[in-house]
Design an enzyme around this catalytic site. Structure first.
Site, PDB file in Angstrom:
ATOM      1  N   GLY A   1     -47.907  -4.156 -25.981  1.00 36.72           N
ATOM      2  CA  GLY A   1     -48.330  -3.956 -27.359  1.00 36.72           C
ATOM      3  C   GLY A   1     -49.102  -5.144 -27.905  1.00 36.72           C
TER       4      GLY A   1
ATOM      5  CG  HIS B   1       4.007 -19.243 -30.946  1.00 38.74           C
ATOM      6  ND1 HIS B   1       3.432 -20.352 -30.366  1.00 38.74           N
ATOM      7  CD2 HIS B   1       5.233 -19.086 -30.369  1.00 38.74           C
ATOM      8  CE1 HIS B   1       4.276 -20.846 -29.472  1.00 38.74           C
ATOM      9  NE2 HIS B   1       5.374 -20.099 -29.452  1.00 38.74           N
TER      10      HIS B   1
END
Length: 477
Positions: A121, A450
């Site tokens: 293009g 945790h």
């Protein structure tokens, strides 16, 4: 086929295809021009999906699993006998992933009504786009708006001219049919280190030659020192302050000559990868008469909304200012499409994450401690090692640390820097904090799960104010 569109995007990489999809979703008649030919024919996805981000990460993961099985499984009580790898299968897996993802974009184009114009293009005056196919036939299309998204390409250097076999670019480095016994890499940037890691894990003796005196100068100094130590431990020989003066193929070997602090040096390699950076891909992208303003390094000048100096023409990604990262290009593509559709859109360029996919990973967002001080901030910083994180130890991934940099006056988090397990994922928590202008205290008050790697970020934020729970407090001066 219609030759008139509301939006024509030139380039089908991460920025271009995202812009095309978003524009179509916003009700705009959209086409995307892409010329790339993959291994199985025309391919969308640009450098990233075809010969960059995705294939390199596929090989990084495959090679890491091999090294992990070779060196670390015994730590977990897992025995492996007669361990080996099949490079051809690794390459087949890489190619399969690439084909799956590039094919997925084509499917998304069809689902969203985007027209794919296959060919090269070129922007002409009056927002016309000339598309030249593989056979040399050219068709002109009219657009109301054009988005330039042609990306970048690897830099070639005259002193070590690539021949595609012995001296190659990053693209060629993803296609080796055998592991080089001795591999030279010119450039110790992100690409050079990632590719060096792949082939080092698979058995290459890797030497990285870097002209700059510092490794990864854009990275926080404390992180940089840790990375240098870890990479050396992994077997990468990184020569800093070394400038290559010549690279020649002699027989089936490459002879490199370079100059360092000790004077003239020579080294011989089976393969050499040139990874000294990339340049904007603007060759034959637009007519000079279009009138686009060009900024430094040949980049196209744009405003915060990716508008160029020409009305109705936008530019994004590696063609414009800011870090040359796929995710940055994607967001800019979406911004351009939104603006064209009459919506408001913006991006915080201070909150774009960067990642180096070596192992352990390195990731960062915002300001380094050095940059923050240079900008006049009164800085406070804290860090926390993964060696003190239960989840990291359980996974045998205890190398590295998390560092947080904050403004001592306002308490605002200015940046975060991680070298360690899953840094590419963990950094996003810090990205959100920087994006929303969070204070150090904001994150200190958050409850982190945790056991998790994320706790290391929490502890680093606490350490900014000398409040870390699982690390000894710093001595007061």
């Amino acid at each position: 086929m219609s030759t008139s569109f509301d939006v024509i995007v030139i380039g089908g990489g991460p920025g271009g295809y995202a812009a095309a999809i978003k524009a179509a979703q916003l009700g705009l008649k959209t086409a995307c021009v892409e010329k790339r030919q993959g291994k199985k024919g025309p391919a969308l996805g640009g450098t990233c999906l075809n010969v960059g981000c995705i294939p390199s990460k596929a090989l990084l993961d495959s090679s890491h699993k091999y090294v992990e099985a070779k060196h670390d499984f015994d730590t977990h009580g897992i025995g492996v006998e007669n361990l080996s790898f099949d490079l051809s299968k690794m390459m087949e897996r890489k190619d399969k992933i690439v084909h799956q993802l590039t094919g997925g974009i084509e499917t998304l184009f069809k689902a969203n009504g985007v027209t794919w114009l296959q060919g090269h293009g070129k922007l002409l005056q009056g927002k016309k786009v000339a598309v030249t196919d593989g056979e040399g036939n050219t068709t002109e299309y009219q657009a109301q708006n054009v988005i330039l998204a042609a990306g970048s390409e690897p830099v070639d250097i005259p002193v070590a001219k690539q021949d595609g076999k012995y001296i190659v670019s990053s693209t060629g480095a993803l296609e080796f049919d055998a592991v080089p016994e001795k591999l030279g890499i010119i450039g110790a940037g992100v690409i050079g280190l990632e590719l060096g890691s792949v082939w080092s894990r698979l058995g290459s003796e890797v030497t990285v030659i870097e002209a700059q005196e510092e490794l990864l100068p854009m990275v926080d100094g404390q992180v940089r020192k840790e990375l240098a130590k870890l990479l050396k431990k992994q077997g990468l020989d990184i020569k800093l302050g070394a400038k290559v003066s010549s690279g020649t193929v002699e027989g089936e070997k490459v002879k490199l000559a370079y100059t360092d602090a000790k004077g003239e040096q020579t080294a011989e390699f089976d393969k050499v990868i040139v990874a000294v950076g990339r340049r904007v891909n603007t060759e034959n992208l637009f007519e000079e008469a279009v009138g686009l303003k060009i900024a430094e390094r040949g980049m196209i000048e744009v405003d915060q909304s990716c508008r160029t100096s020409v009305d109705g023409v936008y530019a994004i990604g590696d063609l414009v200012r800011g870090p040359w990262l796929a995710h940055k290009a994607t967001e800019e593509g979406i911004i351009a499409a939104e603006v064209i559709a009459g919506h408001k859109a913006s991006m915080n360029y201070d909150a774009i994450p960067s990642v180096i996919y070596i192992h352990p990973e390195c990731a960062w967002v915002g300001l380094t401690e050095e940059a923050a001080k240079a900008k006049g901030f009164e800085v406070k910083a804290g860090s926390f090692p993964f060696a003190a994180n239960g989840r990291a130890l359980a996974a045998n991934e205890a190398a590295g640390f998390v560092k947080v940099v904050s403004d001592a006056k306002t308490d605002r988090i200015l940046g975060a820097h991680i070298v360690g397990p899953q840094a590419s994922e963990l950094i996003m928590q810090a990205v959100i904090a920087v994006e929303f202008a969070a204070s150090t205290e904001d994150l200190q008050l958050v409850c982190f799960g945790h056991p998790s790697l994320s706790e290391s970020l929490h502890e680093a934020v606490l350490a900014v104010d000398n409040k870390a729970i699982h690390a000894a407090p710093r001595r007061k001066r």
